[in-house]
Motif scaffolding. Structure first.
Motif, PDB file in Angstrom:
ATOM      1  N   LYS A   1      -0.993  17.203 -10.666  1.00  0.00           N
ATOM      2  CA  LYS A   1      -2.291  17.022 -10.007  1.00  0.00           C
ATOM      3  C   LYS A   1      -2.349  15.716  -9.211  1.00  0.00           C
ATOM      4  N   GLN A   2      -1.466  14.770  -9.514  1.00  0.00           N
ATOM      5  CA  GLN A   2      -1.466  13.467  -8.865  1.00  0.00           C
ATOM      6  C   GLN A   2      -0.919  13.564  -7.443  1.00  0.00           C
ATOM      7  N   TYR A   3      -1.436  12.687  -6.588  1.00  0.00           N
ATOM      8  CA  TYR A   3      -0.927  12.593  -5.224  1.00  0.00           C
ATOM      9  C   TYR A   3      -1.077  11.143  -4.760  1.00  0.00           C
TER      10      TYR A   3
ATOM     11  N   ILE B   1       7.897  -4.564  11.769  1.00  0.00           N
ATOM     12  CA  ILE B   1       7.556  -5.185  10.484  1.00  0.00           C
ATOM     13  C   ILE B   1       6.257  -4.578   9.975  1.00  0.00           C
ATOM     14  N   THR B   2       6.218  -4.218   8.704  1.00  0.00           N
ATOM     15  CA  THR B   2       4.999  -3.691   8.102  1.00  0.00           C
ATOM     16  C   THR B   2       3.990  -4.828   7.972  1.00  0.00           C
ATOM     17  N   GLN B   3       2.892  -4.709   8.697  1.00  0.00           N
ATOM     18  CA  GLN B   3       1.858  -5.739   8.701  1.00  0.00           C
ATOM     19  C   GLN B   3       0.805  -5.507   7.621  1.00  0.00           C
ATOM     20  N   LYS B   4       0.524  -4.242   7.358  1.00  0.00           N
ATOM     21  CA  LYS B   4      -0.533  -3.886   6.422  1.00  0.00           C
ATOM     22  C   LYS B   4      -0.194  -2.540   5.815  1.00  0.00           C
ATOM     23  N   ALA B   5      -0.506  -2.378   4.544  1.00  0.00           N
ATOM     24  CA  ALA B   5      -0.283  -1.100   3.871  1.00  0.00           C
ATOM     25  C   ALA B   5      -1.475  -0.812   2.971  1.00  0.00           C
ATOM     26  N   ASP B   6      -1.908   0.429   2.975  1.00  0.00           N
ATOM     27  CA  ASP B   6      -3.039   0.842   2.157  1.00  0.00           C
ATOM     28  C   ASP B   6      -2.735   2.216   1.583  1.00  0.00           C
ATOM     29  N   PHE B   7      -3.517   2.632   0.620  1.00  0.00           N
ATOM     30  CA  PHE B   7      -3.234   3.891  -0.059  1.00  0.00           C
ATOM     31  C   PHE B   7      -4.515   4.576  -0.508  1.00  0.00           C
ATOM     32  N   ALA B   8      -4.369   5.850  -0.850  1.00  0.00           N
ATOM     33  CA  ALA B   8      -5.409   6.634  -1.501  1.00  0.00           C
ATOM     34  C   ALA B   8      -4.718   7.498  -2.541  1.00  0.00           C
ATOM     35  N   THR B   9      -5.385   7.719  -3.661  1.00  0.00           N
ATOM     36  CA  THR B   9      -4.829   8.544  -4.727  1.00  0.00           C
ATOM     37  C   THR B   9      -5.957   9.025  -5.630  1.00  0.00           C
ATOM     38  N   ASN B  10      -5.632   9.942  -6.500  1.00  0.00           N
ATOM     39  CA  ASN B  10      -6.609  10.468  -7.443  1.00  0.00           C
ATOM     40  C   ASN B  10      -6.272  10.102  -8.893  1.00  0.00           C
ATOM     41  N   ASP B  11      -5.359   9.165  -9.094  1.00  0.00           N
ATOM     42  CA  ASP B  11      -4.868   8.882 -10.441  1.00  0.00           C
ATOM     43  C   ASP B  11      -4.700   7.374 -10.639  1.00  0.00           C
TER      44      ASP B  11
ATOM     45  N   THR C   1      -2.683   5.671 -12.655  1.00  0.00           N
ATOM     46  CA  THR C   1      -1.294   5.210 -12.733  1.00  0.00           C
ATOM     47  C   THR C   1      -0.638   5.219 -11.363  1.00  0.00           C
ATOM     48  N   VAL C   2      -0.891   6.247 -10.574  1.00  0.00           N
ATOM     49  CA  VAL C   2      -0.371   6.272  -9.202  1.00  0.00           C
ATOM     50  C   VAL C   2      -0.994   5.125  -8.415  1.00  0.00           C
ATOM     51  N   LYS C   3      -2.242   4.808  -8.687  1.00  0.00           N
ATOM     52  CA  LYS C   3      -2.911   3.691  -8.016  1.00  0.00           C
ATOM     53  C   LYS C   3      -2.152   2.389  -8.273  1.00  0.00           C
ATOM     54  N   LYS C   4      -1.781   2.142  -9.514  1.00  0.00           N
ATOM     55  CA  LYS C   4      -1.027   0.929  -9.856  1.00  0.00           C
ATOM     56  C   LYS C   4       0.324   0.913  -9.144  1.00  0.00           C
TER      57      LYS C   4
ATOM     58  N   GLU D   1      -0.297   0.331  -5.360  1.00  0.00           N
ATOM     59  CA  GLU D   1      -0.642  -1.078  -5.117  1.00  0.00           C
ATOM     60  C   GLU D   1       0.617  -1.936  -5.083  1.00  0.00           C
ATOM     61  N   ALA D   2       1.485  -1.735  -6.080  1.00  0.00           N
ATOM     62  CA  ALA D   2       2.741  -2.494  -6.128  1.00  0.00           C
ATOM     63  C   ALA D   2       3.586  -2.203  -4.893  1.00  0.00           C
ATOM     64  N   LEU D   3       3.685  -0.949  -4.518  1.00  0.00           N
ATOM     65  CA  LEU D   3       4.467  -0.556  -3.352  1.00  0.00           C
ATOM     66  C   LEU D   3       3.927  -1.208  -2.080  1.00  0.00           C
ATOM     67  N   CYS D   4       2.621  -1.151  -1.881  1.00  0.00           N
ATOM     68  CA  CYS D   4       2.024  -1.722  -0.665  1.00  0.00           C
ATOM     69  C   CYS D   4       2.256  -3.226  -0.590  1.00  0.00           C
ATOM     70  N   GLU D   5       2.196  -3.905  -1.713  1.00  0.00           N
ATOM     71  CA  GLU D   5       2.490  -5.336  -1.732  1.00  0.00           C
ATOM     72  C   GLU D   5       3.954  -5.600  -1.386  1.00  0.00           C
ATOM     73  N   LEU D   6       4.840  -4.749  -1.898  1.00  0.00           N
ATOM     74  CA  LEU D   6       6.275  -4.925  -1.664  1.00  0.00           C
ATOM     75  C   LEU D   6       6.678  -4.739  -0.214  1.00  0.00           C
ATOM     76  N   ILE D   7       6.083  -3.779   0.466  1.00  0.00           N
ATOM     77  CA  ILE D   7       6.544  -3.456   1.815  1.00  0.00           C
ATOM     78  C   ILE D   7       5.901  -4.321   2.896  1.00  0.00           C
ATOM     79  N   THR D   8       4.775  -4.942   2.597  1.00  0.00           N
ATOM     80  CA  THR D   8       4.091  -5.767   3.587  1.00  0.00           C
ATOM     81  C   THR D   8       4.910  -7.019   3.897  1.00  0.00           C
ATOM     82  N   GLY D   9       5.145  -7.231   5.188  1.00  0.00           N
ATOM     83  CA  GLY D   9       5.894  -8.403   5.635  1.00  0.00           C
ATOM     84  C   GLY D   9       7.385  -8.169   5.789  1.00  0.00           C
TER      85      GLY D   9
END
Length: 103
Positions: free
Chosen positions: A20-22, A33-43, A45-48, A51-59
């Motif tokens: 069910k997660q996405y 260069i990745t300047q900004k990253a954002d996400f949407a999810t329904n879960d 754990t996927v949110k966590k 969040e970690a992924l978006c922080e990692l790829i920025t910059g």
């Protein structure tokens, strides 16, 4: 000099057929260069994971996303994922890899 021509926004979504997660990941790229990253999810754990992924790829170079795997999330999420939730990191990473340019 206006660099708006060098800016693009990409969007990727990943929803496993057997879960069910996405995750949906949107990134803004300028000059490769990745300047900004954002996400949407329904879960939560996927949110966590997202969040970690978006922080990692920025910059960092956007091309690096294609070489990324779940381990990047596992080691940077800030907490240990339960074994039955490891797939949530895969959902986030695959959403980022599936991005398509929208502008």
């Amino acid at each position: 000099m206006d660099n708006t021509a060098d800016k693009s926004i990409g969007f990727g979504s990943f929803h496993p057929a057997d879960a069910k997660q996405y995750a949906e990941i949107t990134i803004e790229v300028r000059d490769g260069i990745t300047q900004k990253a954002d996400f949407a999810t329904n879960d939560i754990t996927v949110k966590k994971c997202a969040e970690a992924l978006c922080e990692l790829i920025t910059g960092f170079p956007t091309a690096d996303i294609l070489q990324m795997n779940n381990n990047a999330v596992y080691y940077n999420i800030g907490e240990k994922l339960p074994l039955d939730s490891l797939f949530c990191a895969t959902i986030a990473v695959n959403a980022a890899k599936k991005r398509q340019s929208t502008t």
